[in-house]
Design a protein around this motif. Structure first.
Motif, short mmCIF file in Angstrom:
data_model
loop_
_atom_site.label_atom_id
_atom_site.label_comp_id
_atom_site.label_asym_id
_atom_site.label_seq_id
_atom_site.Cartn_x
_atom_site.Cartn_y
_atom_site.Cartn_z
N UNK C 34 -14.94 39.31 50.18
CA UNK C 34 -13.92 39.06 49.09
C UNK C 34 -12.84 39.21 49.67
N UNK C 35 -12.55 40.03 50.66
CA UNK C 35 -11.91 40.74 50.49
C UNK C 35 -11.51 41.14 52.31
N UNK C 36 -9.97 41.18 52.26
CA UNK C 36 -10.11 42.56 53.87
C UNK C 36 -8.67 42.92 53.98
N UNK C 37 -8.53 43.93 54.78
CA UNK C 37 -7.55 45.10 54.34
C UNK C 37 -7.14 45.83 55.44
N UNK C 38 -6.30 46.21 55.84
CA UNK C 38 -6.21 47.06 56.73
C UNK C 38 -7.08 47.80 57.25
N UNK C 39 -8.30 48.16 58.41
CA UNK C 39 -8.99 48.95 58.94
C UNK C 39 -10.53 48.81 57.90
N UNK C 40 -10.49 47.79 57.21
CA UNK C 40 -11.77 47.32 55.79
C UNK C 40 -11.78 46.47 55.64
N UNK C 41 -13.47 46.14 55.02
CA UNK C 41 -13.35 44.86 54.28
C UNK C 41 -14.70 44.58 54.02
N UNK C 42 -14.66 43.69 52.69
CA UNK C 42 -15.56 43.45 51.25
C UNK C 42 -16.07 42.51 51.37
N UNK C 69 -23.23 42.16 58.28
CA UNK C 69 -21.83 41.51 58.46
C UNK C 69 -20.54 42.29 57.81
N UNK C 70 -20.69 42.82 57.33
CA UNK C 70 -19.60 43.37 56.90
C UNK C 70 -18.82 44.19 57.76
N UNK C 71 -19.62 44.85 58.33
CA UNK C 71 -18.89 45.21 60.22
C UNK C 71 -18.58 44.15 61.20
N UNK C 72 -19.34 43.33 60.95
CA UNK C 72 -18.84 42.05 61.65
C UNK C 72 -17.65 41.74 61.27
N UNK C 73 -17.22 41.37 60.25
CA UNK C 73 -16.19 40.59 59.58
C UNK C 73 -15.08 41.11 59.82
N UNK C 74 -15.23 42.72 59.78
CA UNK C 74 -14.21 43.56 59.49
C UNK C 74 -13.82 43.00 60.96
N UNK C 78 -10.09 41.89 62.29
CA UNK C 78 -8.95 43.07 63.17
C UNK C 78 -8.90 42.74 64.86
N UNK C 79 -9.96 41.67 65.18
CA UNK C 79 -9.35 41.19 66.80
C UNK C 79 -9.07 39.43 67.36
N UNK C 80 -9.90 38.97 65.87
CA UNK C 80 -9.88 37.96 66.64
C UNK C 80 -10.61 36.55 66.56
N UNK C 81 -10.93 35.14 66.89
CA UNK C 81 -12.18 35.23 66.10
C UNK C 81 -12.90 34.74 67.58
N UNK C 82 -12.24 35.29 68.88
CA UNK C 82 -12.86 34.28 69.48
C UNK C 82 -14.01 35.81 70.23
N UNK C 83 -13.87 36.54 70.17
CA UNK C 83 -14.83 37.25 70.82
C UNK C 83 -15.43 37.76 70.53
N UNK C 84 -16.61 38.29 71.62
CA UNK C 84 -18.06 37.64 71.19
C UNK C 84 -18.64 39.28 71.04
N UNK C 85 -18.51 39.99 69.71
CA UNK C 85 -19.45 40.95 69.37
C UNK C 85 -20.83 40.81 69.39
N UNK C 86 -20.64 42.25 70.18
CA UNK C 86 -22.43 41.80 69.61
C UNK C 86 -23.31 43.81 69.06
N UNK C 87 -23.51 44.10 67.87
CA UNK C 87 -24.43 44.98 67.39
C UNK C 87 -24.89 46.14 68.44
N UNK C 88 -24.87 47.31 68.80
CA UNK C 88 -25.47 48.13 69.49
C UNK C 88 -26.11 48.65 68.92
N UNK C 89 -25.78 49.55 67.40
CA UNK C 89 -26.56 50.30 66.76
C UNK C 89 -26.50 50.70 65.73
N UNK C 90 -27.42 50.71 64.64
CA UNK C 90 -26.86 51.15 63.51
C UNK C 90 -28.35 51.58 62.25
#
Lengths: 145, 145, 145, 145
Positions: C34-42, C69-74, C78-90
């Motif tokens: 829905x929305x992306x803002x500094x240090x946040x996403x919806x 997904x919201x955390x991943x998108x946020x 901020x780091x761009x689409x190339x990074x392979x970020x993986x969830x380590x804890x929730x």
């Protein structure tokens, strides 16, 4: 759900802690209730050498105790001093090294139910906008009549 | 992944804690390394009045400090004393009121990676089979050469 | 620390998800940026029968997927689409039964470090002020050059 | 505290899930009750393309759903099928990339109280000793007469 407005003042909460939990002041008082507001509370932990670890950082357990206390105070403020609430879970993320000054813990109640209260706590070095430790926690609330 | 076998003995770990974290013994030593084994460690917190809360229960923060320390000791045992590991997250469930005796914390390492180590900790009252507090935690491990 | 300002737009993020994770739309698209803002996403999860459980409630796993997904998108924003970020804890607290309408997930990044990103997510039923599910999570960010 | 021995068999639990939660089998059944024992339960998630993400890994939400279900089944096995238990919190650590085969979730109940049940879940790739995801969770149990 209990009232969304505090029914205890800051001074009443401080007096309750002094009377019921004198041992948290052992070695000199460092935990203070700064403010109580609807569904929130703010605690302060004064900078003190007994909370310090090598390199000048503030110990994790001191911050965990502060977060737990902030959540407890926020809950008591809304349900009153008679309730025997006990922590059932706490989750912490340690984000940055705190600075060498007072820590401020802002607690926000996310749920204040009949049996469970849930809140999150953001801890800052005073005067800094960055969260050094974030916590969420749950208290079990005894049956009331 | 680091070795699955400890490279520090119990006595070496105890000496390391004494030297680097003397403040955890402030008011009299209550934290002891009981045992180190492959991917696990056992700590003991001696029953002491400064950990007690009204009603004879043991304070939550004292148990949280014990769990954090057990995880730290388990990790150091396997990566050695030079590493500056820092806690990044901790999760606690408080299950029962502890009895008025020593607490035993059994830590099991679930992952010992290059950058992150993860473990869980079960805390018991000595001689009782029931878990009074269960914790999981993550440490960030600095780059090594 | 990476930039505090997004470097990807909402449309770029949506296109990235469509391309890299088409399976999240299986059975009909329900997750939307829905929305992306500094240090946040919806993010939004459209009300859909495949997320419903008996009694009309929305399934816990559907909310957990939304928060992740919201955390991943946020983070990606901020780091761009190339990074392979993986969830380590929730970590999740389920606070109330959601209403039978869209869910909104507001993610706030608490830390955006070189190796770890941490954020919290508050999920609401659209149009309601009450948090139905609160999450905190950590992603591991791969080394970048 | 409820009985420490299961009062429902594996087949009764499977039939209960089929009847009450048919939607978890949508797209083909992948969740199976493998075993029930005192204070524990084992679930299996069959390897299926709808749980797969790019690179062959199994999706985090599929593992989260499996852990939640294993905890639910372990609780129901001990309190019976009439209870309306709801998840109040879940905590996950994602430790390794799962292999391309069935996942096994071993749940152990740490507490089975009148109001709260707490357990942890270790998820493995079948045939491998290494935990790929570790979870702890709490269910709220409604008042019973």
């Amino acid at each position: 759900m209990a009232s969304h407005h505090p029914i205890m003042t800051r001074d009443e909460l401080a007096a309750f802690l002094d009377r019921e939990f004198p041992q948290i002041h052992m070695g000199g008082q460092t935990y203070f209730v700064d403010e109580v507001r609807p569904l929130s509370a703010r605690m302060r932990m004064a900078y003190h050498e007994r909370h310090i670890r090598p390199g000048g950082t503030i110990s994790g357990p001191a911050m965990m105790a502060l977060a737990d206390l902030a959540l407890y105070v926020a809950i008591l403020a809304h349900i009153g001093p008679v309730a025997l609430a006990v922590t059932t879970s706490l989750n912490f993320n340690f984000l940055r090294k705190p600075e060498q000054r007072d820590l401020i813990a802002d607690c926000r109640l996310l749920k204040l139910g009949k049996r469970l209260a849930v809140g999150d706590v953001s801890i800052y070095s005073e005067g800094s906008p960055e969260v050094v430790c974030h916590a969420t926690g749950t208290y079990s609330i005894p049956d009331r009549r």
